[in-house]
Design a protein around this motif. Sequence first.
Motif, PDB file in Angstrom:
ATOM      1  N   PRO A  17      38.968  55.136  61.340  1.00  0.00           N
ATOM      2  CA  PRO A  17      38.000  55.863  62.181  1.00  0.00           C
ATOM      3  C   PRO A  17      36.998  54.914  62.821  1.00  0.00           C
ATOM      4  O   PRO A  17      36.853  53.757  62.409  1.00  0.00           O
ATOM      5  CB  PRO A  17      37.313  56.802  61.183  1.00  0.00           C
ATOM      6  CG  PRO A  17      37.463  56.123  59.860  1.00  0.00           C
ATOM      7  CD  PRO A  17      38.776  55.393  59.905  1.00  0.00           C
ATOM      8  N   VAL A  18      36.287  55.428  63.830  1.00  0.00           N
ATOM      9  CA  VAL A  18      35.418  54.594  64.654  1.00  0.00           C
ATOM     10  C   VAL A  18      33.985  55.120  64.636  1.00  0.00           C
ATOM     11  O   VAL A  18      33.757  56.337  64.708  1.00  0.00           O
ATOM     12  CB  VAL A  18      35.932  54.544  66.110  1.00  0.00           C
ATOM     13  CG1 VAL A  18      35.011  53.695  66.983  1.00  0.00           C
ATOM     14  CG2 VAL A  18      37.361  54.010  66.157  1.00  0.00           C
ATOM     15  N   ALA A  19      33.037  54.200  64.562  1.00  0.00           N
ATOM     16  CA  ALA A  19      31.617  54.514  64.727  1.00  0.00           C
ATOM     17  C   ALA A  19      31.128  53.858  66.010  1.00  0.00           C
ATOM     18  O   ALA A  19      31.425  52.687  66.269  1.00  0.00           O
ATOM     19  CB  ALA A  19      30.816  53.995  63.538  1.00  0.00           C
ATOM     20  N   ALA A  20      30.383  54.607  66.828  1.00  0.00           N
ATOM     21  CA  ALA A  20      29.976  54.081  68.124  1.00  0.00           C
ATOM     22  C   ALA A  20      28.749  54.807  68.637  1.00  0.00           C
ATOM     23  O   ALA A  20      28.354  55.856  68.108  1.00  0.00           O
ATOM     24  CB  ALA A  20      31.116  54.224  69.136  1.00  0.00           C
ATOM     25  N   TYR A  21      28.168  54.244  69.680  1.00  0.00           N
ATOM     26  CA  TYR A  21      27.112  54.933  70.413  1.00  0.00           C
ATOM     27  C   TYR A  21      27.756  55.954  71.360  1.00  0.00           C
ATOM     28  O   TYR A  21      28.895  55.765  71.808  1.00  0.00           O
ATOM     29  CB  TYR A  21      26.285  53.941  71.226  1.00  0.00           C
ATOM     30  CG  TYR A  21      25.417  53.020  70.403  1.00  0.00           C
ATOM     31  CD1 TYR A  21      24.309  53.505  69.712  1.00  0.00           C
ATOM     32  CD2 TYR A  21      25.694  51.654  70.328  1.00  0.00           C
ATOM     33  CE1 TYR A  21      23.512  52.653  68.961  1.00  0.00           C
ATOM     34  CE2 TYR A  21      24.895  50.797  69.588  1.00  0.00           C
ATOM     35  CZ  TYR A  21      23.806  51.309  68.900  1.00  0.00           C
ATOM     36  OH  TYR A  21      23.013  50.468  68.155  1.00  0.00           O
ATOM     37  N   PRO A  22      27.052  57.012  71.724  1.00  0.00           N
ATOM     38  CA  PRO A  22      27.614  58.009  72.654  1.00  0.00           C
ATOM     39  C   PRO A  22      27.466  57.556  74.103  1.00  0.00           C
ATOM     40  O   PRO A  22      26.637  58.065  74.863  1.00  0.00           O
ATOM     41  CB  PRO A  22      26.768  59.257  72.362  1.00  0.00           C
ATOM     42  CG  PRO A  22      25.456  58.725  71.882  1.00  0.00           C
ATOM     43  CD  PRO A  22      25.768  57.449  71.146  1.00  0.00           C
ATOM     44  N   LEU A  24      32.850  57.187  58.088  1.00  0.00           N
ATOM     45  CA  LEU A  24      33.460  56.933  56.776  1.00  0.00           C
ATOM     46  C   LEU A  24      33.968  58.207  56.106  1.00  0.00           C
ATOM     47  O   LEU A  24      34.723  58.133  55.138  1.00  0.00           O
ATOM     48  CB  LEU A  24      32.460  56.222  55.864  1.00  0.00           C
ATOM     49  CG  LEU A  24      32.108  54.779  56.273  1.00  0.00           C
ATOM     50  CD1 LEU A  24      30.953  54.251  55.445  1.00  0.00           C
ATOM     51  CD2 LEU A  24      33.321  53.872  56.123  1.00  0.00           C
ATOM     52  N   THR A  25      33.590  59.357  56.615  1.00  0.00           N
ATOM     53  CA  THR A  25      34.038  60.624  56.017  1.00  0.00           C
ATOM     54  C   THR A  25      35.294  61.183  56.686  1.00  0.00           C
ATOM     55  O   THR A  25      35.833  62.196  56.229  1.00  0.00           O
ATOM     56  CB  THR A  25      32.927  61.681  56.123  1.00  0.00           C
ATOM     57  OG1 THR A  25      32.735  62.048  57.509  1.00  0.00           O
ATOM     58  CG2 THR A  25      31.616  61.164  55.557  1.00  0.00           C
ATOM     59  N   LEU A  26      35.780  60.545  57.748  1.00  0.00           N
ATOM     60  CA  LEU A  26      36.860  61.120  58.540  1.00  0.00           C
ATOM     61  C   LEU A  26      38.234  60.828  57.950  1.00  0.00           C
ATOM     62  O   LEU A  26      38.428  59.848  57.224  1.00  0.00           O
ATOM     63  CB  LEU A  26      36.777  60.593  59.977  1.00  0.00           C
ATOM     64  CG  LEU A  26      35.474  60.929  60.713  1.00  0.00           C
ATOM     65  CD1 LEU A  26      35.474  60.317  62.106  1.00  0.00           C
ATOM     66  CD2 LEU A  26      35.265  62.431  60.796  1.00  0.00           C
ATOM     67  N   ASP A  27      39.183  61.670  58.291  1.00  0.00           N
ATOM     68  CA  ASP A  27      40.532  61.591  57.754  1.00  0.00           C
ATOM     69  C   ASP A  27      41.363  60.544  58.504  1.00  0.00           C
ATOM     70  O   ASP A  27      41.500  60.614  59.731  1.00  0.00           O
ATOM     71  CB  ASP A  27      41.211  62.957  57.868  1.00  0.00           C
ATOM     72  CG  ASP A  27      42.636  62.940  57.352  1.00  0.00           C
ATOM     73  OD1 ASP A  27      42.804  62.805  56.132  1.00  0.00           O
ATOM     74  OD2 ASP A  27      43.570  63.048  58.177  1.00  0.00           O
ATOM     75  N   ARG A  28      41.937  59.606  57.770  1.00  0.00           N
ATOM     76  CA  ARG A  28      42.693  58.522  58.399  1.00  0.00           C
ATOM     77  C   ARG A  28      43.991  59.028  59.038  1.00  0.00           C
ATOM     78  O   ARG A  28      44.445  58.484  60.049  1.00  0.00           O
ATOM     79  CB  ARG A  28      42.990  57.420  57.379  1.00  0.00           C
ATOM     80  CG  ARG A  28      41.735  56.704  56.876  1.00  0.00           C
ATOM     81  CD  ARG A  28      42.084  55.574  55.915  1.00  0.00           C
ATOM     82  NE  ARG A  28      42.710  54.449  56.589  1.00  0.00           N
ATOM     83  CZ  ARG A  28      42.052  53.375  57.039  1.00  0.00           C
ATOM     84  NH1 ARG A  28      40.732  53.301  56.893  1.00  0.00           N
ATOM     85  NH2 ARG A  28      42.702  52.401  57.626  1.00  0.00           N
ATOM     86  N   GLY A  29      44.580  60.061  58.461  1.00  0.00           N
ATOM     87  CA  GLY A  29      45.794  60.610  59.051  1.00  0.00           C
ATOM     88  C   GLY A  29      45.556  61.190  60.429  1.00  0.00           C
ATOM     89  O   GLY A  29      46.363  61.013  61.353  1.00  0.00           O
ATOM     90  N   ALA A  30      44.439  61.888  60.598  1.00  0.00           N
ATOM     91  CA  ALA A  30      44.096  62.445  61.910  1.00  0.00           C
ATOM     92  C   ALA A  30      43.843  61.327  62.920  1.00  0.00           C
ATOM     93  O   ALA A  30      44.208  61.436  64.099  1.00  0.00           O
ATOM     94  CB  ALA A  30      42.868  63.343  61.794  1.00  0.00           C
TER      95      ALA A  30
END
Length: 340
Positions: free
Chosen positions: A270-275, A302-308
């Motif tokens: 998953p990715v963390a970024a500015y909007p 960090l809470t997101l599903d890697r499969g998605a």
Amino acid sequence: MRIAIVTDAWAPQVNGVVRTLESVIAELRRDGHEVLVVSPAGVRSLPCPTYPEIRLALMTPAAIGRRITTFGAEAIHIATEGPLGLAARRWCLSRGLPFTTAYHTQFPDYVAARTGANPEWVWRYVRWFHAPAAAILASTPTIERTLNAHGLPHVRRWGRGVAREFTPHGARHAAMTALPGPVLLHVGRVAVEKNVAAFLSADVPGTKVVVGDGPARATLEREYPDALFLGALFGDDLAAAYRAADALVFPSRTDTFGLVMIEALACGTPVAAYPVAGPVDVLTPETGMMHTDLPAAIAGALTLDRGACAAAGARFTWAASARQFLDALQPIAGVRARAA
């Protein structure tokens, strides 16, 4: 079709423009098209001010025209706004030949970040450069709207893809597997316009890893000794780094797309970024977290599903990108007869 592509960005440069062009050209050739690349390779050049790793090639419009004419191009694409792009633009206009261009980088913001110049001054150049193009290729809806708002209406969509090695299945980078988690990764050119310092200074738990090289690397390594700098990685090694990370942190505010985001997603990261432009067009609530506060974005990612994430990343293909590029080209006739 015989396609001439003129670009100031080419190997050995390592950036999203080069990787995009190389990937699309490979798809075009696989489908039977012939491609001429007019690049800085083998041409006299000068170091770019404030960024000596990038060379500015020196070639006259006539010299570029001879290459295009000898090749017998049926379409011309000018990929960048640098010296080669300027020379090719001048040659095409002097002969009334149509061409397409692409807007790969938030050039006004990029220049402002490196020099402090007013971005609006640079927009004047951007408008002048791209206005005669039969089509301007843009990677996302946000960039299309930005170009439209600055008086450039002839915009066509040109998406991006991921190479076949970027999947969730495979090795994890050995240097990252034993690091205290969560392991947070940044991939890209280590330069001021990429805003890497915002990632390295974020007050979050875990270990920070930087993949890439660039003019700011030495300074950032001194300032952030707890971060792991792995240098540039490619292919399977880069895919292994994505898989070993718990999140990719993408702090750039100047990218038009952000190829590394979809590569990370394809590996299940998953990715963390500015909007901002790029993330707002690529990420969804299932694949990334965007927030004006970067630590909050990291915590959410960090809470997101890697499969998605992997399923979403797999939908980006270079074959589809090459089709969009091909559809946007403007065929020409009589290049050989009309050349200087």
